[in-house]
Write an enzyme that holds these catalytic residues in place. Structure first.
Site, PDB file in Angstrom:
ATOM      1  N   ARG A  82       0.821  -1.204   0.000  1.00  0.00           N
ATOM      2  CA  ARG A  82       0.000   0.000   0.000  1.00  0.00           C
ATOM      3  C   ARG A  82       0.857   1.258   0.000  1.00  0.00           C
ATOM      4  NH1 ARG A  82      -4.600  -0.538  -1.899  1.00  0.00           N
ATOM      5  NH2 ARG A  82      -5.332   1.308  -0.788  1.00  0.00           N
ATOM      6  N   VAL A  83       0.310   2.312  -0.568  1.00  0.00           N
ATOM      7  CA  VAL A  83       1.008   3.584  -0.581  1.00  0.00           C
ATOM      8  C   VAL A  83       0.250   4.635   0.228  1.00  0.00           C
ATOM      9  CG1 VAL A  83       2.124   3.146  -2.791  1.00  0.00           C
ATOM     10  CG2 VAL A  83      -0.118   4.263  -2.744  1.00  0.00           C
ATOM     11  N   ASP A  84      -0.788   4.217   0.956  1.00  0.00           N
ATOM     12  CA  ASP A  84      -1.544   5.157   1.777  1.00  0.00           C
ATOM     13  C   ASP A  84      -1.314   4.856   3.250  1.00  0.00           C
ATOM     14  OD1 ASP A  84      -2.982   2.882   2.236  1.00  0.00           O
ATOM     15  OD2 ASP A  84      -4.766   3.501   1.141  1.00  0.00           O
ATOM     16  N   ASP A  85      -2.051   5.529   4.105  1.00  0.00           N
ATOM     17  CA  ASP A  85      -1.867   5.389   5.548  1.00  0.00           C
ATOM     18  C   ASP A  85      -2.759   4.309   6.134  1.00  0.00           C
ATOM     19  OD1 ASP A  85      -1.468   8.949   5.832  1.00  0.00           O
ATOM     20  OD2 ASP A  85       0.067   7.400   5.688  1.00  0.00           O
TER      21      ASP A  85
ATOM     22  N   ARG B 110      -6.998  -4.486   6.309  1.00  0.00           N
ATOM     23  CA  ARG B 110      -6.544  -3.111   6.347  1.00  0.00           C
ATOM     24  C   ARG B 110      -7.158  -2.371   7.519  1.00  0.00           C
ATOM     25  NH1 ARG B 110      -7.781   0.035   1.756  1.00  0.00           N
ATOM     26  NH2 ARG B 110      -6.149   1.396   2.510  1.00  0.00           N
TER      27      ARG B 110
END
Length: 740
Positions: free
Chosen positions: A654-657, A665
């Site tokens: 993932r590239v998000d928080d 998730r």
């Protein structure tokens, strides 16, 4: 009332998997330019990204994998002979080429350098080691596979992207439609610059997914076939339902729901463990056109209340308790607390249908609210086993599934009926090489998208026999999974890398004491599977004879997007391999420019597929902002991705928080919000850290209120606060058993 035109909000639940099947030798193919009729965003840039291997991006060429003329034992010899390899330069722009994922295959895909040094394993003949880059299927497996060669895959894939309307219409026609869709099979706008984002498939077609899952199978003569084998937490507790019996029970629940006023478009929240009643409840909602929202029966009362307040259900379906391992979890108490909280916020639910799970708890000790609560066993069996179907439009809502996001509030992903039905059925069929004789077991809970698509709808649409397990995978010992495999003669086993790593840590003996001879295909879902776990899964569990369908997809995609098709090409441990039919993945840089050849970047998809989600409930603006605004013209998956010199895709995370724990998730904002709700915590920041078994763990930095000293007791209290508000009421963060 939930309509297909409503809006919603949320961030994607990034499911992941990779894998690779069988191959052949290569002949040159001059590919025609793609007829990219739905997107003209064909930008390109020079490759600048660091990659998995330090290799210069190869020339733009295209080659076709064709059936190998030799036996599998001759693969290596053939590969080392340049006389069987052809190569033709072509001027195609691979970014606009629908066969770009097999670009530059001037040599047999190996990832191991020169052809003479090719390392390969053939299913059933040798163990995969750290030095092996390819795993081939045996001749016998390839001959019997639905897709026996890469050539057949390429033929179908080419049509699926050049003629998506014709390709998917032909498949959709295999299902029952009360009336067919119009001339327009697909209508879409993926480019936010051109107005509101929307997707429609088979609009105007009238169908019912429950009818296609059950009635269609009964009518075709498969009524006596087992639909579900159920295994309880404790050994000795088991049950089965045929398709005829399942249809009868679904109709009874559907009739009950109708009787209490549930109608088409109404929401129904389901908070049940892995009893057969869970998919029965889902199918009952679908039969009458109600929109089900399944909540994982491990989330806290606060998490359940959030979902109830958002979708405003007419009824909640639950059970009194469930026993997971040696621990009893009082689900009804959690529901009571959630309903109390939602009522305080103006959202009241008038009915709570409660199944008495006698193996966990007797009804006499269950807390009760007269006038609202009713026992499942007291009312459902009194209803007729025949229930009229509510025929719905293909674009009518089927279900809501809430995901964690980078904001504190989970959002509801909306899937509609027709496209989802066609896509999940097709992905299940080909990704697992499904045969009517197969016994299929997916260890996922129906509280996650995997349980929707690949426990319930996908398998039943194909008339499969499905195993459902209520308990923990290591109870009473780590051999329980293989005991169940032998008991039901499971042929397809689909699970999460977390479970694979956990069982791997417990040692081979718990596996090898069981036969497992029935297994023929393995699968992985939920997160990247590291190569060492892949090899253990392949070598020990599968006895080096079962391909691993390691799938990458998301809650938002509805079904597999990039996945190996057993029998069609060789596997690379850890790679998702190539896209499914109709899926056009691209890798872009930070400016949204497509990158060619070997590269790393952001994974996006151009053009829709039938299983695409339609919106985020109550917040269509967030839907557009999250998924379509970062790279206009594309669906942004939120995942990083690499493509190697052979065209294989490798998901990098993932590239998000959002933190991916055991394939689930969890938003950092949700955890931080829970921490600062503690009266002694002033501030909190949460990050993900690598975890040997779970993939990622949660690490929190906290600032205490002035004057409050740190203590071990306070640390434990903070962890408990997070568990109570965000995760579970149990003593674990998330069950290692639940996938995606």
């Amino acid at each position: 009332m939930i309509s297909s035109s409503f809006t919603a909000g949320g961030v994607g639940v990034g499911l992941r998997t990779h894998d690779s099947p069988p191959v052949t030798y290569i002949k040159p193919l001059l590919t025609p330019p793609i007829l990219d009729h739905r997107c003209n965003n064909n930008k390109k840039s020079k490759f600048r990204s660091s990659t998995r291997r330090s290799v210069k991006a190869p020339q733009t060429q295209a080659f076709l994998l064709v059936p190998h003329p030799f036996s599998q034992s001759e693969h290596t010899a053939a590969a080392s002979s340049s006389s069987v390899l052809g190569m033709t330069n072509c001027s195609l722009n691979t970014t606009t080429n629908h066969l770009r994922h097999v670009e530059s295959m001037a040599v047999l895909p190996s990832g191991a350098g020169k052809i003479p040094r090719l390392n390969a394993v053939i299913l059933g003949e040798a163990l995969a080691s750290e030095e092996d880059d390819l795993v081939f299927p045996s001749d016998d497996f390839a001959r019997q596979a639905l897709l026996p060669s890469a050539q057949k895959y390429l033929e179908m894939y080419k049509r699926s992207v050049e003629d998506p309307a014709g390709f998917w219409s032909d498949i959709a026609s295999q299902f029952l439609w009360k009336s067919k869709w119009g001339d327009t099979v697909c209508s879409e706008n993926f480019d936010i610059r051109n107005g509101n984002v929307y997707v429609q498939w088979f609009k105007g077609g009238i169908t019912n997914i429950c009818y296609n899952c059950l009635d269609r199978n009964v009518d075709s003569g498969n009524g006596d076939k087992i639909a579900f084998h159920w295994e309880g937490n404790e050994r000795g507790f088991h049950d089965s339902l045929t398709y005829t019996q399942l249809l009868s029970q679904v109709c009874q629940v559907a009739n009950y729901l109708r009787d209490i006023g549930v109608k088409k478009g109404d929401a129904v929240v389901i908070y049940l463990p892995m009893l057969m009643e869970l998919p029965i409840a889902m199918l009952a909602c679908a039969r009458i056109g109600a929109v089900h929202s399944v909540v994982f029966a491990g989330f806290s009362a606060d998490s359940l209340a959030q979902r109830i307040m958002d979708c405003k259900p007419k009824v909640v379906l639950t059970c009194n308790a469930v026993k997971r391992g040696s621990k009893v979890i009082h689900l009804k108490d959690i529901v009571d607390a959630a309903l109390s909280e939602s009522a305080k916020n103006g959202i009241s639910v008038d009915a709570c249908l409660t199944y008495e799970n006698r193996s966990a708890m007797m009804r006499e000790t269950t807390k009760w609210q007269d006038g609202r609560d009713i026992w499942w066993q007291d009312v459902v069996p009194t209803y007729s086993t025949i229930c009229e179907v509510e025929w719905v439009d293909a674009e009518d809502p089927l279900f809501l599934l809430y995901t964690s996001g980078s904001t504190g509030k989970p959002k509801g992903v909306l899937h509609t009926t027709g496209g989802y039905m066609v896509y999940t059925a097709t992905t299940f069929k080909y990704a697992f090489d499904y045969k009517p004789s197969d016994i299929y077991w997916c260890t996922a809970d129906c509280g996650w998208i995997t349980g929707h698509s690949y426990v319930t709808y996908g398998p039943l649409l194909n008339g499969a026999t499905v195993v459902i397990y209520e308990g923990a995978p290591n109870y009473p010992d780590p051999g329980r999974c293989w005991d169940i495999v032998d008991k039901f003669k499971v042929t397809i086993f689909y699970t999460a890398p977390t479970l694979v790593r956990s069982l791997m840590r417990d040692g081979d003996a718990y596996v090898t004491r069981y036969s497992r001879k029935s297994l023929r295909v393995l699968g992985s879902v939920g997160e990247p599977i590291n190569p060492s776990a892949w090899r253990w899964f392949f070598n020990v569990v599968g006895d080096s004879r079962c391909p691993i369908s390691d799938t990458w997809w998301q809650t938002e995609t509805g079904g597999f997007m990039i996945a190996p098709l057993p029998g069609a090409w060789p596997q690379k441990p850890g790679s998702a391999t190539f896209p499914f039919f109709g899926v056009q993945p691209v890798i872009v840089d930070e400016k949204g420019v497509e990158i060619e050849g070997e590269c790393s970047g952001y994974l996006c998809v151009k053009s829709s597929w039938p299983g695409t989600f339609r919106t985020l409930y109550g917040d269509h603006e967030r839907y557009e902002t999250t998924y379509f605004k970062p790279f206009p013209g594309y669906y942004f998956s939120g995942d990083g991705c690499s493509r190697d010199k052979d065209g294989y895709y490798w998901l990098t995370g993932r590239v998000d928080d959002v933190i991916n724990v055991s394939g689930h998730r969890i938003g950092t904002a949700e955890v931080e919000s829970a921490l600062v709700s503690h009266p002694q915590c002033a501030e909190a920041a949460v990050v993900g850290v690598e975890h040997e078994v779970k993939g990622q763990g949660i690490y929190a930095f906290v600032t205490l209120v002035d004057g409050i000293p740190y203590s071990e007791e306070l640390r434990r209290n903070l962890i408990t606060t997070v568990r109570n508000q965000v995760i579970l009421k149990t003593n674990k963060l998330l069950s290692d058993f639940i996938a995606g």
